[in-house]
Each structure stands twice: as structure tokens, then as C-alpha cells.
Design a protein around this motif. Structure first.
Motif, PDB file in Angstrom:
ATOM      1  N   ALA A 247      14.129   6.407  32.290  1.00 20.06           N
ATOM      2  CA  ALA A 247      13.400   7.700  31.897  1.00 20.06           C
ATOM      3  C   ALA A 247      12.309   6.998  30.855  1.00 20.06           C
ATOM      4  CB  ALA A 247      14.158   8.822  31.364  1.00 20.06           C
ATOM      5  N   ALA A 248      12.307   5.847  30.459  1.00 22.43           N
ATOM      6  CA  ALA A 248      11.421   5.382  29.347  1.00 22.43           C
ATOM      7  C   ALA A 248      10.260   4.669  29.933  1.00 22.43           C
ATOM      8  CB  ALA A 248      12.040   4.627  28.534  1.00 22.43           C
ATOM      9  N   GLY A 249      10.386   4.497  31.317  1.00 19.77           N
ATOM     10  CA  GLY A 249       9.211   3.703  31.934  1.00 19.77           C
ATOM     11  C   GLY A 249       9.575   3.481  33.539  1.00 19.77           C
ATOM     12  N   GLU A 250      10.056   3.829  34.161  1.00 20.97           N
ATOM     13  CA  GLU A 250      10.301   3.534  35.694  1.00 20.97           C
ATOM     14  C   GLU A 250       9.340   4.106  36.711  1.00 20.97           C
ATOM     15  OE1 GLU A 250      12.774   5.433  38.700  1.00 20.97           O
ATOM     16  OE2 GLU A 250      13.909   6.641  37.177  1.00 20.97           O
ATOM     17  N   LEU A 251       8.318   5.044  36.133  1.00 19.38           N
ATOM     18  CA  LEU A 251       7.321   5.381  37.069  1.00 19.38           C
ATOM     19  C   LEU A 251       6.471   4.587  37.808  1.00 19.38           C
ATOM     20  CD1 LEU A 251       6.306   8.678  37.540  1.00 19.38           C
ATOM     21  CD2 LEU A 251       4.476   7.874  36.184  1.00 19.38           C
ATOM     22  N   ILE A 252       6.314   4.964  39.000  1.00 15.57           N
ATOM     23  CA  ILE A 252       5.401   4.297  40.023  1.00 15.57           C
ATOM     24  C   ILE A 252       4.221   5.246  40.279  1.00 15.57           C
ATOM     25  CG2 ILE A 252       4.841   3.346  42.248  1.00 15.57           C
ATOM     26  CD1 ILE A 252       7.791   2.204  42.218  1.00 15.57           C
ATOM     27  N   SER A 253       2.812   4.618  40.293  1.00 11.57           N
ATOM     28  CA  SER A 253       1.779   5.599  40.318  1.00 11.57           C
ATOM     29  C   SER A 253       0.445   5.048  40.655  1.00 11.57           C
ATOM     30  CB  SER A 253       1.725   6.499  39.020  1.00 11.57           C
ATOM     31  OG  SER A 253       0.567   7.486  39.481  1.00 11.57           O
ATOM     32  N   THR A 254      -0.584   5.878  40.833  1.00 15.33           N
ATOM     33  CA  THR A 254      -1.873   5.329  41.176  1.00 15.33           C
ATOM     34  C   THR A 254      -2.911   5.591  40.180  1.00 15.33           C
ATOM     35  OG1 THR A 254      -2.531   7.083  42.562  1.00 15.33           O
ATOM     36  CG2 THR A 254      -1.175   5.296  43.588  1.00 15.33           C
ATOM     37  N   LEU A 255      -4.140   4.881  40.071  1.00 12.96           N
ATOM     38  CA  LEU A 255      -5.162   5.288  39.403  1.00 12.96           C
ATOM     39  C   LEU A 255      -5.525   6.555  39.357  1.00 12.96           C
ATOM     40  CD1 LEU A 255      -7.632   2.090  39.891  1.00 12.96           C
ATOM     41  CD2 LEU A 255      -6.094   2.676  37.703  1.00 12.96           C
ATOM     42  N   ASP A 256      -5.918   7.325  40.551  1.00  9.87           N
ATOM     43  CA  ASP A 256      -6.091   8.530  40.886  1.00  9.87           C
ATOM     44  C   ASP A 256      -5.001   9.432  40.336  1.00  9.87           C
ATOM     45  OD1 ASP A 256      -8.686   8.969  42.593  1.00  9.87           O
ATOM     46  OD2 ASP A 256      -7.821   7.311  43.578  1.00  9.87           O
ATOM     47  N   ASP A 257      -3.920   9.173  40.575  1.00  6.77           N
ATOM     48  CA  ASP A 257      -2.710  10.085  40.137  1.00  6.77           C
ATOM     49  C   ASP A 257      -2.747  10.314  38.838  1.00  6.77           C
ATOM     50  OD1 ASP A 257      -2.284  10.842  42.775  1.00  6.77           O
ATOM     51  OD2 ASP A 257      -0.002   9.984  42.949  1.00  6.77           O
ATOM     52  N   LEU A 258      -2.717   9.322  38.056  1.00  7.30           N
ATOM     53  CA  LEU A 258      -2.899   9.134  36.598  1.00  7.30           C
ATOM     54  C   LEU A 258      -3.849   9.997  36.055  1.00  7.30           C
ATOM     55  CD1 LEU A 258      -1.479   5.922  35.651  1.00  7.30           C
ATOM     56  CD2 LEU A 258      -0.087   7.932  35.998  1.00  7.30           C
ATOM     57  N   ASN A 259      -4.890   9.929  36.397  1.00  8.18           N
ATOM     58  CA  ASN A 259      -6.108  10.560  35.948  1.00  8.18           C
ATOM     59  C   ASN A 259      -6.055  12.240  36.269  1.00  8.18           C
ATOM     60  OD1 ASN A 259      -7.668   8.722  34.958  1.00  8.18           O
ATOM     61  ND2 ASN A 259      -9.275   8.508  36.463  1.00  8.18           N
ATOM     62  N   ARG A 260      -5.447  12.463  37.555  1.00  7.18           N
ATOM     63  CA  ARG A 260      -5.241  13.763  37.912  1.00  7.18           C
ATOM     64  C   ARG A 260      -4.143  14.507  37.094  1.00  7.18           C
ATOM     65  NH1 ARG A 260      -3.770  13.152  42.839  1.00  7.18           N
ATOM     66  NH2 ARG A 260      -6.019  12.875  43.639  1.00  7.18           N
ATOM     67  N   PHE A 261      -3.207  13.685  36.808  1.00  2.00           N
ATOM     68  CA  PHE A 261      -2.058  14.156  35.952  1.00  2.00           C
ATOM     69  C   PHE A 261      -2.474  14.445  34.283  1.00  2.00           C
ATOM     70  CE2 PHE A 261       1.278  12.875  32.922  1.00  2.00           C
ATOM     71  CZ  PHE A 261       1.975  14.281  32.669  1.00  2.00           C
ATOM     72  N   TYR A 262      -3.034  13.786  33.831  1.00  2.00           N
ATOM     73  CA  TYR A 262      -3.404  14.052  32.601  1.00  2.00           C
ATOM     74  C   TYR A 262      -4.509  15.101  32.349  1.00  2.00           C
ATOM     75  CZ  TYR A 262      -0.566  10.320  30.447  1.00  2.00           C
ATOM     76  OH  TYR A 262       0.576   9.799  29.938  1.00  2.00           O
ATOM     77  N   ALA A 263      -5.522  15.095  33.372  1.00  2.00           N
ATOM     78  CA  ALA A 263      -6.442  16.054  33.600  1.00  2.00           C
ATOM     79  C   ALA A 263      -5.632  17.651  33.691  1.00  2.00           C
ATOM     80  CB  ALA A 263      -7.256  15.912  34.595  1.00  2.00           C
TER      81      ALA A 263
END
Length: 362
Positions: A247-263
């Protein structure tokens, strides 16, 4: 900026020169940070680097740039401690649903888990875990241990005395290992399930996942490298067991998804106003860290919010304006980036303080 310890860097770790910036033909807009991206390779020693910048108002754009070969916009990569923002969002949603209170203690929620060697779960609240003010030792700092579960990670931490008294900021991955256990205790589901159901699915983050015990990355993906301290050579660490990060750091993602999440997060789509205000409250850490996110004030007076992720084989950083209308995510394919703080600051200053070179939307 808080000092954030690398996840899995010790057990799996710790340059090739890039071939220049490669724009997409359909993107005439040059985002301000793009001009500085090659420095991550030339000065930082990363094999490759990429960024995705998005602005939704005042000359909007959505621009991808890369430097080096073998890195693409659609690539999946390990996002490291950006996982913490996802976990914090779930916890604050549970607070909104009155299944948790930020004043709840670890002892109340997980009786007997945190005690001994100067550690006392009766004195540690959920707010302290979220803001890294619990004093719990960071289990990833114990280089002899490679825990493969949250409970094992907590036991590693409890073999050490607290790094500080509760109430003082000290970044520790153990805090989020405990929060993962809290989510399971309250919901009956693992944090990965709750993140999927509450965030990934509603936001259609199709490139984001929590791999559990899966050691490989989904396709498409590039490679991840660490520098061997013995001989200085780059070593491929693309495949790794993410359970140590949990839970401290296992996430896999993409550039688009991270921008979308924080937005979406900063734009109020995931949290009610009261919980979003709490997320961004940095009083307990004297301005250093909120609850799963941290601010960085730039020279032009703009403050950006987000998190970074440092894990064996890669580094990623997402930053966004307070309203989520302007986001930047950049990444490199190594966990060893020379002069990383200065290079990161240069990209953020350029993106959020400089005027774009071209006002056209891509």
C-alpha cells in the motif's frame, strides 16, 4: 519538498545518452517543460525520459514528449509512492461515509498491532499515519528485511524504536502499510479492491492496476534500470516482486492515467469539499505534507500539489495546480537520477511559471 525514501531501492538496487526529444507529429504545441526534458538524460544520467502536460483552460493543450529510445506515451510503469495518494483518497472517502474518523487510533482499529519497543498504537491516529507524523520507523530503511506483506512490514518497523515522537513529520512507508490494513479491517476488502472500485473504475483509468504478487508489467511497457553500486553498470530490474511495496508503493499506471487522477482529485470529483480541504491541510507538518499529497511552491508564486514515486527501476512525479486544471507527469526509467531535485524543480518551474511557446491546442 519532503525527503521521500525510495521503495525497493535497496534490495533491488540503485548512463545511456538519449537521442533527443521526439515530438508526436500531431502535437504542434511545445509545452514549456519540454525544452528541459533532455536534461534528465544528459545531466541526470537517465537512459530515457518522458512527460505529459495537460492544461484545460487558458490556451489548453495536451502534449507528450520523450527523450531517448524505448519509451512511449502508452507505457505502463511502476508509480511507487504515488500509491499513497490513492490510499489516502480511499481513507478520506471512508471518513466521509462515517466508517472511519481521522481521530481513530491504530489500537482501536487494529488492536495489538503496534506496540513494543517504544511504539504505541494508542498514541497514533489515522491523521498521523496519513501525514507521516506517527513516528513509526520506515521499514524500507532496514536493508536486511524484505517483507512480503503489510503485517510483516509493520513487524520490521516495530523491531526499531520510533524515529520521532508522534506529532513530528518523518516520512515513513510503514504508515501506509498500516493504512492498507485499516482499509481491510473496515471494508472487508483489500485496499487494492477499494482503489479499483472507488477510483480506477469510475475514472476509467484503464492503464492503472495494483499487481499484488505479479512481478511483470502489463503491455506495453519499457524497461527499468538501476545502477549497480559495485561496478556502476545499469542493471535491468523491470521484473520485481511488488509485495514489499504494498500500500506504500505497488501501483502500476501510465502518464495519461496519473494526470487524469490528480485532475479529478483536485477538481473535487473524488472527495467532498470537507475531505478535500483536509487532504490539503499541511498544518501538522508545517507546510511540508498534507494527507497523501504534498505542496511545492514555485518561484512565480504558484503552488502545485501531487506526489512522486521512487521505486527500483524508475522515478515518476505528478504535479498539478490546486484546481486540477493544469497537470504535469514526467518519468525516467531508472531509480538513480543525478541532481534529481534541481532537475525536477527546473521542469516544474518551466511548466507552471513560463509562458507556452505556442498557444495552439494539440
Amino acid at each position: 519538498m519532503p525527503i521521500l525514501r525510495a521503495l525497493l531501492a535497496a534490495p533491488l538496487v540503485l548512463a545511456l545518452l538519449g537521442l533527443g526529444t521526439v515530438p508526436l507529429p500531431s502535437e504542434p504545441h511545445l509545452t514549456p517543460a519540454a525544452a528541459h526534458l533532455p536534461r534528465l538524460v544528459a545531466d541526470g544520467g537517465a537512459p530515457t525520459a518522458a512527460l505529459l502536460a495537460r492544461r484545460t483552460s487558458s490556451a489548453p493543450y495536451d502534449t507528450y514528449r520523450s527523450t531517448g529510445t524505448g519509451i512511449r506515451r502508452a507505457d505502463h510503469f511502476r508509480a511507487g509512492s504515488i500509491t499513497k495518494t490513492f490510499v489516502a483518497t480511499v481513507v478520506l472517502q471512508l471518513v466521509r461515509e462515517r466508517k472511519l474518523r481521522l481521530s481513530d487510533t491504530v489500537q482501536r482499529l487494529l488492536p495489538g498491532l503496534v506496540r513494543g519497543n517504544g511504539n504505541d498504537g494508542r498514541r497514533i491516529t489515522l491523521r498521523a499515519l496519513l501525514s507521516h507524523t506517527s513516528g513509526l520507523y520506515d521499514y524500507t530503511a532496514d536493508l536486511s528485511a524484505h517483507p512480503l506483506s503489510a503485517t510483516a512490514a509493520v513487524h520490521v518497523a516495530l523491531a526499531h524504536r520510533p524515529t520521532d515522537a508522534p506529532g513530528h513529520y518523518a516520512y515513513s512507508n510503514t504508515n501506509y502499510a498500516v493504512l492498507g490494513l485499516v482499509v481491510r479491517r473496515v471494508t472487508g476488502h483489500g485496499y487494492a479492491t477499494e482503489i479499483r472500485d472507488r477510483i480506477i473504475t469510475p475514472l476509467r483509468l484503464t492503464g492503472t492496476s495494483l499487481p499484488g504478487a505479479r512481478t511483470t508489467l502489463p503491455s506495453p511497457h519499457g524497461r527499468g534500470y538501476t545502477r549497480d553500486p559495485a561496478d556502476g553498470h545499469l542493471r535491468d530490474v523491470t521484473a520485481l516482486d511488488p509485495r514489499t511495496a504494498g500500500a506504500a508503493g505497488e501501483l502500476i499506471s501510465t502518464l495519461d492515467d496519473l494526470n487524469r487522477f490528480y485532475a479529478a482529485l483536485l477538481g473535487g470529483r473524488l472527495l467532498a469539499p470537507a475531505q478535500l480541504k483536509v487532504l490539503l491541510n499541511t498544518r501538522a507538518t508545517h507546510g511540508v505534507y498534507g494527507l497523501g499529497v504534498y505542496p511545492q511552491k514555485l518561484s512565480c508564486g504558484v503552488t502545485v500539489w501531487g506526489h512522486n514515486g521512487h521505486i527500483a527501476g524508475g522515478y515518476v512525479r505528478t504535479a498539478a495546480t490546486r484546481d486540477g486544471g493544469h497537470t504535469l507527469t514526467f518519468r525516467v526509467d531508472t531509480d538513480t537520477l543525478a541532481d534529481s531535485e534541481a532537475l525536477e524543480a527546473t521542469l516544474l518551474e518551466a511548466e507552471f511559471c513560463d509562458r507556452p511557446q505556442n498557444s495552439r491546442s494539440s
